[in-house]
Design a protein around this motif. Structure first.
Motif, PDB file in Angstrom:
ATOM      1  N   GLU A 546       9.177  -4.704  -2.073  1.00 35.25           N
ATOM      2  CA  GLU A 546       9.124  -3.249  -1.941  1.00 35.25           C
ATOM      3  C   GLU A 546       8.008  -2.631  -2.767  1.00 35.25           C
ATOM      4  O   GLU A 546       7.264  -1.771  -2.287  1.00 35.25           O
ATOM      5  CB  GLU A 546      10.468  -2.647  -2.360  1.00 35.25           C
ATOM      6  CG  GLU A 546      10.515  -1.141  -2.246  1.00 35.25           C
ATOM      7  CD  GLU A 546      11.853  -0.563  -2.683  1.00 35.25           C
ATOM      8  OE1 GLU A 546      11.950   0.671  -2.813  1.00 35.25           O
ATOM      9  OE2 GLU A 546      12.801  -1.349  -2.897  1.00 35.25           O
ATOM     10  N   GLU A 547       7.841  -3.083  -4.010  1.00 32.09           N
ATOM     11  CA  GLU A 547       6.812  -2.506  -4.878  1.00 32.09           C
ATOM     12  C   GLU A 547       5.419  -2.786  -4.343  1.00 32.09           C
ATOM     13  O   GLU A 547       4.542  -1.910  -4.348  1.00 32.09           O
ATOM     14  CB  GLU A 547       6.956  -3.074  -6.290  1.00 32.09           C
ATOM     15  CG  GLU A 547       5.946  -2.494  -7.274  1.00 32.09           C
ATOM     16  CD  GLU A 547       6.097  -3.080  -8.670  1.00 32.09           C
ATOM     17  OE1 GLU A 547       5.243  -2.777  -9.526  1.00 32.09           O
ATOM     18  OE2 GLU A 547       7.043  -3.855  -8.912  1.00 32.09           O
ATOM     19  N   ARG A 548       5.184  -3.997  -3.853  1.00 41.90           N
ATOM     20  CA  ARG A 548       3.863  -4.349  -3.340  1.00 41.90           C
ATOM     21  C   ARG A 548       3.557  -3.585  -2.050  1.00 41.90           C
ATOM     22  O   ARG A 548       2.404  -3.205  -1.818  1.00 41.90           O
ATOM     23  CB  ARG A 548       3.781  -5.856  -3.126  1.00 41.90           C
ATOM     24  CG  ARG A 548       3.781  -6.634  -4.439  1.00 41.90           C
ATOM     25  CD  ARG A 548       3.862  -8.131  -4.228  1.00 41.90           C
ATOM     26  NE  ARG A 548       3.812  -8.857  -5.488  1.00 41.90           N
ATOM     27  CZ  ARG A 548       3.975 -10.173  -5.612  1.00 41.90           C
ATOM     28  NH1 ARG A 548       4.185 -10.912  -4.525  1.00 41.90           N
ATOM     29  NH2 ARG A 548       3.915 -10.747  -6.795  1.00 41.90           N
ATOM     30  N   VAL A 549       4.555  -3.388  -1.235  1.00 39.45           N
ATOM     31  CA  VAL A 549       4.350  -2.583  -0.030  1.00 39.45           C
ATOM     32  C   VAL A 549       3.914  -1.173  -0.407  1.00 39.45           C
ATOM     33  O   VAL A 549       2.986  -0.606   0.192  1.00 39.45           O
ATOM     34  CB  VAL A 549       5.633  -2.551   0.822  1.00 39.45           C
ATOM     35  CG1 VAL A 549       5.534  -1.478   1.914  1.00 39.45           C
ATOM     36  CG2 VAL A 549       5.882  -3.922   1.455  1.00 39.45           C
ATOM     37  N   GLN A 550       4.552  -0.615  -1.420  1.00 40.02           N
ATOM     38  CA  GLN A 550       4.191   0.734  -1.861  1.00 40.02           C
ATOM     39  C   GLN A 550       2.782   0.779  -2.427  1.00 40.02           C
ATOM     40  O   GLN A 550       2.027   1.733  -2.187  1.00 40.02           O
ATOM     41  CB  GLN A 550       5.196   1.232  -2.912  1.00 40.02           C
ATOM     42  CG  GLN A 550       6.568   1.540  -2.355  1.00 40.02           C
ATOM     43  CD  GLN A 550       6.523   2.646  -1.306  1.00 40.02           C
ATOM     44  OE1 GLN A 550       5.750   3.600  -1.395  1.00 40.02           O
ATOM     45  NE2 GLN A 550       7.355   2.506  -0.268  1.00 40.02           N
ATOM     46  N   VAL A 551       2.393  -0.242  -3.181  1.00 39.40           N
ATOM     47  CA  VAL A 551       1.039  -0.297  -3.745  1.00 39.40           C
ATOM     48  C   VAL A 551       0.003  -0.335  -2.626  1.00 39.40           C
ATOM     49  O   VAL A 551      -1.020   0.374  -2.672  1.00 39.40           O
ATOM     50  CB  VAL A 551       0.883  -1.524  -4.670  1.00 39.40           C
ATOM     51  CG1 VAL A 551      -0.588  -1.745  -5.025  1.00 39.40           C
ATOM     52  CG2 VAL A 551       1.698  -1.350  -5.945  1.00 39.40           C
ATOM     53  N   LEU A 552       0.254  -1.145  -1.591  1.00 38.14           N
ATOM     54  CA  LEU A 552      -0.686  -1.234  -0.477  1.00 38.14           C
ATOM     55  C   LEU A 552      -0.788   0.097   0.270  1.00 38.14           C
ATOM     56  O   LEU A 552      -1.883   0.526   0.651  1.00 38.14           O
ATOM     57  CB  LEU A 552      -0.248  -2.342   0.489  1.00 38.14           C
ATOM     58  CG  LEU A 552      -0.462  -3.779  -0.012  1.00 38.14           C
ATOM     59  CD1 LEU A 552       0.268  -4.767   0.879  1.00 38.14           C
ATOM     60  CD2 LEU A 552      -1.945  -4.124  -0.071  1.00 38.14           C
ATOM     61  N   ALA A 553       0.352   0.755   0.461  1.00 33.55           N
ATOM     62  CA  ALA A 553       0.327   2.042   1.151  1.00 33.55           C
ATOM     63  C   ALA A 553      -0.408   3.095   0.326  1.00 33.55           C
ATOM     64  O   ALA A 553      -1.199   3.884   0.858  1.00 33.55           O
ATOM     65  CB  ALA A 553       1.758   2.495   1.437  1.00 33.55           C
ATOM     66  N   GLN A 554      -0.170   3.094  -0.974  1.00 36.74           N
ATOM     67  CA  GLN A 554      -0.842   4.062  -1.845  1.00 36.74           C
ATOM     68  C   GLN A 554      -2.347   3.798  -1.894  1.00 36.74           C
ATOM     69  O   GLN A 554      -3.156   4.739  -1.874  1.00 36.74           O
ATOM     70  CB  GLN A 554      -0.240   4.001  -3.243  1.00 36.74           C
ATOM     71  CG  GLN A 554       1.176   4.562  -3.322  1.00 36.74           C
ATOM     72  CD  GLN A 554       1.866   4.232  -4.633  1.00 36.74           C
ATOM     73  OE1 GLN A 554       1.253   3.673  -5.555  1.00 36.74           O
ATOM     74  NE2 GLN A 554       3.151   4.563  -4.735  1.00 36.74           N
ATOM     75  N   LEU A 555      -2.726   2.517  -1.960  1.00 40.45           N
ATOM     76  CA  LEU A 555      -4.151   2.178  -1.969  1.00 40.45           C
ATOM     77  C   LEU A 555      -4.807   2.607  -0.666  1.00 40.45           C
ATOM     78  O   LEU A 555      -5.921   3.152  -0.661  1.00 40.45           O
ATOM     79  CB  LEU A 555      -4.328   0.678  -2.188  1.00 40.45           C
ATOM     80  CG  LEU A 555      -5.768   0.146  -2.170  1.00 40.45           C
ATOM     81  CD1 LEU A 555      -6.602   0.778  -3.275  1.00 40.45           C
ATOM     82  CD2 LEU A 555      -5.786  -1.378  -2.308  1.00 40.45           C
ATOM     83  N   CYS A 556      -4.108   2.384   0.445  1.00 37.69           N
ATOM     84  CA  CYS A 556      -4.641   2.782   1.750  1.00 37.69           C
ATOM     85  C   CYS A 556      -4.855   4.289   1.805  1.00 37.69           C
ATOM     86  O   CYS A 556      -5.901   4.758   2.271  1.00 37.69           O
ATOM     87  CB  CYS A 556      -3.681   2.337   2.844  1.00 37.69           C
ATOM     88  SG  CYS A 556      -4.252   2.725   4.510  1.00 37.69           S
ATOM     89  N   SER A 557      -3.902   5.041   1.309  1.00 37.28           N
ATOM     90  CA  SER A 557      -4.012   6.498   1.357  1.00 37.28           C
ATOM     91  C   SER A 557      -5.103   7.017   0.431  1.00 37.28           C
ATOM     92  O   SER A 557      -5.791   7.992   0.752  1.00 37.28           O
ATOM     93  CB  SER A 557      -2.667   7.132   0.981  1.00 37.28           C
ATOM     94  OG  SER A 557      -1.662   6.771   1.907  1.00 37.28           O
ATOM     95  N   ALA A 558      -5.270   6.366  -0.718  1.00 37.46           N
ATOM     96  CA  ALA A 558      -6.225   6.862  -1.719  1.00 37.46           C
ATOM     97  C   ALA A 558      -7.651   6.403  -1.472  1.00 37.46           C
ATOM     98  O   ALA A 558      -8.599   7.047  -1.917  1.00 37.46           O
ATOM     99  CB  ALA A 558      -5.779   6.415  -3.113  1.00 37.46           C
ATOM    100  N   ALA A 559      -7.810   5.286  -0.753  1.00 34.28           N
ATOM    101  CA  ALA A 559      -9.150   4.716  -0.582  1.00 34.28           C
ATOM    102  C   ALA A 559     -10.035   5.634   0.258  1.00 34.28           C
ATOM    103  O   ALA A 559      -9.598   6.208   1.249  1.00 34.28           O
ATOM    104  CB  ALA A 559      -9.053   3.343   0.072  1.00 34.28           C
ATOM    105  N   SER A 560     -11.283   5.771  -0.175  1.00 35.54           N
ATOM    106  CA  SER A 560     -12.250   6.552   0.596  1.00 35.54           C
ATOM    107  C   SER A 560     -12.999   5.679   1.594  1.00 35.54           C
ATOM    108  O   SER A 560     -13.601   6.182   2.536  1.00 35.54           O
ATOM    109  CB  SER A 560     -13.248   7.228  -0.353  1.00 35.54           C
ATOM    110  OG  SER A 560     -13.905   6.258  -1.156  1.00 35.54           O
TER     111      SER A 560
END
Length: 685
Positions: A546-560
């Motif tokens: 669950e934590e890694r899924v959230q990290v990937l989603a957050q990185l995807c949203s934040a990445a330019s």
């Protein structure tokens, strides 16, 4: 999934030895952070002195001042030190010329591309070109009568040649304009003469010649063709790599495989790889360069050092050096500080050289691991008339209304790319590469506490990123070369690799947006590509955390960067296909749907949007899997139907000529989405 390739800024083993991105911009901030600003103006003034001793002194002083000190280097740049030193290359006194070349060489190494570009723009090539025939003449005389030539005179010429060659290699990677100008000098015969006489010359000078050859033959076809066409050149390179005898030291005594000799062999591997395939009649034409030359020479280099032990030793050496009272300070009343280095300084240089050799080996191996061509898009004829564009627009309109098309699921799924090549040799690299991606205490210091030894930090971070780039290409190759005859990879191995990559990225941390933390950000950008590769190879076998899924989603949203977003989405797609992870599947699917129109909170870049649509198709292509309940109960089909118009519009907006591959990919995803909707509707569930 894109391959990691050698990038122009990473060609050199040492693109910037002392990074300065953590410093505020401007001369005022540099002045505030430099402890040697009082010495700057006198040095610049004495460079124009009528006294040759003072001119020589000022050139030496520049080298002393910039050592591990980016602030002072910036101040010197602001006083036009580059222009002043280039002027001194035409000095009437030979010793001034030699010291000026040494200072310029050090500025190239410590300062990176901006300084190299400034040197090129200020005309450094003009005096450098005049040195080439002079060095060649002196070299020939020494080789013919080495016993009669004074040893000190030889040493001066060899060191001067080393400096000139190093400047040329640094300039070669500055820009295409600089590379083209250097191609006109015809350096290849000059550089190969050092390799041909390697047993009689200092290994440091020979290694610099090999480094320059490596840069010049990196996708620079004039140099490649000149080396390929000369059988003596290729035979010389091959003899270096097939010989068990390492290069001798300058005095011919002892043959220990020291750092410089090892770096020389690694560079020769890189040159051979750059120019391969070599045509007949060269003996090198009969050799499989990757299998017979590169891998046997470079695989052992990956285990050459323990990064945690090296980091610990560097910290101990720094503490030891700091505890010793500093010797003579730089003063205008004295000569420049002595070149004598303490045992700690010499050991630090030795450790850095070893790290740089590992970094260089990784750079060459990244190319080896990327030998599989990217999947080619179907060949299509270019539409040259506007009527063709109109016809395609009409097809788009028809596609919008044709969700009842009679397409099967087999037709929506692209054919798997296969290759007869067996990738087993790549797997032997994975274990040492995983060890090299793990950060140490010196790899990524925080902004508030700069590294106690910037060269080591620069080398360590470059090694971690280089190892990740190799891993990225390995798992991409394993994924695309997957055939019935490929070795089976057990789930436990995949889980171990997966956890090791996450451990490395967890140590790096997510604070990547601060100045000076560009390397942290690059670790994540490359690392998420590795995660995608591993997840794709072991698709459905890695339980999503669950934590890694959230990290990937957050990185995807934040990445330019759209490429990073695509990698994150690809990784999430693979994790969602773990059959028993029903809750995680729902979280991932809802996130992917949030990237599609009209549900997206903001405009999603086209490529990530297409990747999200494609991911959802792949995840729910088998309605018999346990997690398919999420598709049915969550009414995902309705969301996909609502997204068709937005997807069509985005695909239509892709420039057919400028972004040809993306346009083809977009049309494929659009068609697949329509067919998938029809398929799911036909199931009646």
């Amino acid at each position: 999934m894109g391959k990691s390739q050698k990038k122009r800024q990473m060609r050199r083993h040492n693109p910037m030895r002392v990074p300065d991105s953590h410093l505020p911009k401007g001369l005022e901030s540099a002045s505030a952070t430099s402890s040697k600003k009082e010495a700057i103006l006198p040095i610049i003034q004495k460079m124009e002195s009528v006294d040759p001793l003072e001119r020589k002194w000022s050139c030496v002083a520049v080298s002393n001042l910039i050592q591990n000190d980016p602030s002072t280097r910036r101040l010197l740049q602001g006083k036009n030190v580059v222009g002043a030193l280039i002027t001194r290359l035409s000095d009437s006194e030979e010793e001034v010329v030699i010291e000026a070349a040494g200072a310029l060489r050090n500025l190239c190494i410590d300062g990176g591309f901006d300084i190299c570009a400034e040197m090129y723009n200020k005309g450094i090539l003009s005096p450098l070109k005049t040195f080439i025939p002079k060095i060649s003449t002196a070299l020939s005389q020494f080789l013919e009568s080495s016993k009669t030539a004074p040893e000190n005179a030889q040493k001066v010429v060899y060191e001067f040649a080393d400096n000139v060659i190093t400047i040329l290699w640094c300039l070669s990677e500055t820009s295409n304009k600089a590379m083209n100008a250097i191609n006109q000098i015809s350096l290849i015969p000059f550089l190969m003469s050092f390799l041909a006489s390697r047993d009689k010359l200092p290994v440091s000078t020979v290694t610099s010649a090999a480094q320059c050859l490596y840069v010049l033959t990196d996708e620079n076809f004039p140099a490649i063709d000149e080396l390929r066409s000369n059988a003596a050149y290729t035979a010389c390179l091959l003899s270096v790599l097939q010989s068990d005898e390492p290069t001798q030291n300058a005095n011919g005594k002892g043959k220990a495989l020291d750092e410089r000799t090892l770096a020389f062999r690694v560079l020769c591997c890189g040159v051979m790889r750059n120019i391969s395939p070599v045509p007949p009649p060269s003996i090198a034409a009969t050799v499989d360069v990757d299998r017979d030359i590169v891998l046997p020479n470079l695989e052992p280099v990956l285990s050459l050092v323990s990064l945690p032990e090296t980091s610990q030793l560097v910290q101990e050496l720094i503490m030891r050096e700091d505890a010793v009272p500093q010797m003579e300070k730089l003063s205008l009343k004295h000569t420049p500080k002595s070149d004598h280095k303490s045992p700690s300084e010499l050991e630090l240089e030795r450790l850095e050289a070893r790290l740089r050799t590992v970094q260089l080996a990784l750079e060459v191996l990244t190319g080896v691991c990327a030998t599989l061509p990217d999947p080619e898009v179907p060949a299509q004829e270019e539409e040259e008339e506007e009527g063709a564009e109109d016809e395609n627009e009409a097809d788009d309109e028809a596609m919008e209304n044709d969700v009842d098309d009679d397409m099967t699921l087999d037709e929506i799924t692209p054919a798997k790319q296969t290759s007869p090549s067996n990738p087993s040799f790549l797997q032997t690299l994975v274990a040492p590469l995983l060890a090299l991606i793990q950060p140490t205490a010196l790899s990524f210091p925080p902004t508030a506490a700069p590294s106690p030894h910037p060269p080591t930090t620069s080398a360590l971070s470059a090694i971690h990123i280089g190892a990740l780039e190799c891993l990225n290409n390995i798992f991409l190759s394993l994924r695309l070369r997957s055939t019935s005859t490929s070795p089976q990879l057990d789930a436990d191995s995949g889980k171990k690799i997966w956890d090791e990559v996450w451990r490395a990225l967890g140590t790096v941390g997510t604070d990547v947006e601060q100045p000076g933390q560009e390397r942290r950000r690059e670790m994540w950008e490359v690392g998420v590509g590795v995660l995608w590769g591993v997840a794709a190879v072991w698709r459905g076998a890695l339980p999503p955390d669950e934590e890694r899924v959230q990290v990937l989603a957050q990185l995807c949203s934040a990445a330019s960067d759209s490429g990073v977003k695509v990698k994150c989405i690809g990784t999430l797609e693979c994790l969602a296909q773990y059959p028993q992870a029903i809750a995680a599947n729902q979280v991932i699917a809802r996130y992917l749907l949030s990237l599609l129109p009209p549900a997206a909170a903001g405009p999603t870049p086209t490529e990530p949007m297409l990747q999200a649509a494609s991911a959802l198709i792949d995840i729910y292509s088998d309605e018999t899997l346990p997690y398919d309940i999420n598709f049915r109960e969550g009414r995902f089909l309705d969301a996909l139907v609502a997204s068709i118009e937005g997807v069509r519009k985005a695909v239509r907006g892709i420039d057919r000529k400028r972004e040809r591959e993306l346009r083809v990919r977009g049309e494929e995803v659009r068609d697949n989405l329509v067919a998938f909707i029809q398929y799911r509707r036909g199931l009646g569930v």
